[in-house]
Structures are given as C-alpha cells and as structure tokens.
Design an enzyme around this catalytic site. Structure first.
Site, PDB file in Angstrom:
ATOM      1  N   CYS A 139       0.887  -1.311   0.023  1.00 31.80           N
ATOM      2  CA  CYS A 139       0.092  -0.022   0.100  1.00 31.80           C
ATOM      3  C   CYS A 139       0.788   1.147  -0.016  1.00 31.80           C
ATOM      4  O   CYS A 139       1.567   1.526   0.965  1.00 31.80           O
ATOM      5  CB  CYS A 139      -0.851  -0.033   1.145  1.00 31.80           C
ATOM      6  SG  CYS A 139      -1.912   1.578   1.435  1.00 31.80           S
ATOM      7  N   CYS A 193      -0.277   3.956   2.842  1.00 29.98           N
ATOM      8  CA  CYS A 193       0.367   3.262   4.012  1.00 29.98           C
ATOM      9  C   CYS A 193       2.072   3.778   4.240  1.00 29.98           C
ATOM     10  O   CYS A 193       2.241   4.343   5.367  1.00 29.98           O
ATOM     11  CB  CYS A 193       0.075   1.849   4.227  1.00 29.98           C
ATOM     12  SG  CYS A 193      -1.222   1.302   3.984  1.00 29.98           S
TER      13      CYS A 193
END
Length: 191
Positions: free
Chosen positions: A111, A114
């Site tokens: 991600c 993230c």
C-alpha cells in the site's frame, strides 16, 4: 517542532557579549570571542539570563544557555510493530493499566498510501508522546484472526483503542494532511 541548529559561536556571542580580544583567541574561542564560562556553569548549576539593551545577556555555562533554547521533545517517535495476537493483547493490557489511549495503524507492505503516511504519523506521535502510544500492524505478516479482531478491510486504517476496546477509526484513503488532522481530532475527542 524541530528548531534549527545555531552556530554555537554566534549563540555564545549573543548570550555573552564582550569586547573582542585583540589577536587570536584562546583554544575553543570563536573568532576573538573566548569560550569560557564565568564559573557558574555545570558545577554550580546556576545560570542567569536577562533581556537588556535589545538582546539577551547572561552568565553561566554555554551548555546551560543552549539548553534554555532547545526543547527536549523528539521530532518524531518511531511506531512499534505488533506482530501477533499475544503482542496485541499485551499492548491493550498496558494501555488499560496506564489509562492511555493507543493508536494502531493497520497497513500493508504493498500500500503506497500506507508507506507515505507512516512518517507523518510518527511526527504526530511525537506531539502526543508519551500520553498516546502509536503502533502499526502489517496485515500481510500477521494472522487473519488478528486482522478480523481489528475489523479491518481497507488500508490504511488508523484506529484508536482505549481501555482495551476499539473507540474510533479513520480510513486513510485521501490526502495525508487530511488524514493526520482527522487522527488528531479523533485523539482529542477520545482522550
């Protein structure tokens, strides 16, 4: 907030104005300004500083003067990783014991948001250190039972846990500064 490092010679000259010496200064001097304490420094623990004539004048040890200008709060606090159910239980037990909320950032290694958000959360962690502890869980490295316990389906998900229970969450699919503001509001409402 980090304070930029100042040239210690300039700091010393501003704090301890004296007439410059003729010729080279003694060892440790700064361009004709002697770096000597007045005897009130580390040994006596005394330091006085007063605003006079448009700038600070003081007596004492340079280290004591510098300490007055630097805040000892960290710029960022590294988040600790939770790698299993037992660790999660221990984190929640300690938060309940000390009555401090816990922020858990649920992330995935694939991600991008993230990865981008993590250093910003670590800076936010410094603002609330040590009242609020920040942790992260990589959903690819833990059991699905732990992911189900967090009731996480999207990444990044930032949750606030207090007294061993889930209280609130922010799903960080938008701009990082908005996510940080939402997390800040979540902490203030639930602390």
């Amino acid at each position: 907030m980090a304070i930029p490092t100042l040239n210690t010679c300039v700091l010393y000259r501003d704090l301890f104005p004296r007439e410059p010496q003729n010729g080279p200064s003694s060892a440790g001097g700064c361009g004709g300004w002697p770096l000597q304490s007045s005897g009130f420094g580390a040994a006596g623990g005394k330091f006085s500083l007063a605003w006079r004539g448009g700038f600070w004048r003081g007596r004492g040890d340079l280290r004591a003067a510098a300490a007055a200008f630097w805040i000892s709060k960290p710029a960022s606090v590294e988040m600790e990783e939770i790698t299993g159910m037992e660790e999660m239980d221990e984190v929640l037990r300690r938060s309940t014991e000390h009555s401090h909320p816990v922020i858990i950032d649920w992330v995935a290694s694939w991600c991008r948001k993230c990865i981008y958000l993590k250093p910003k959360l670590e800076k936010l962690a410094a603002e609330y250190h040590p009242r609020v502890k920040f942790y992260f869980v990589d959903v690819n490295k833990v059991s699905q039972a732990l992911v189900k316990r967090g009731n996480v389906s999207k990444m990044p998900t930032i949750q606030l846990w207090k007294d061993g229970e889930w209280k609130a969450e922010v799903i960080g699919g938008h701009k990082a500064w908005l996510v940080i503001e939402e997390v800040r509001e979540m902490i203030q409402k639930n602390s």
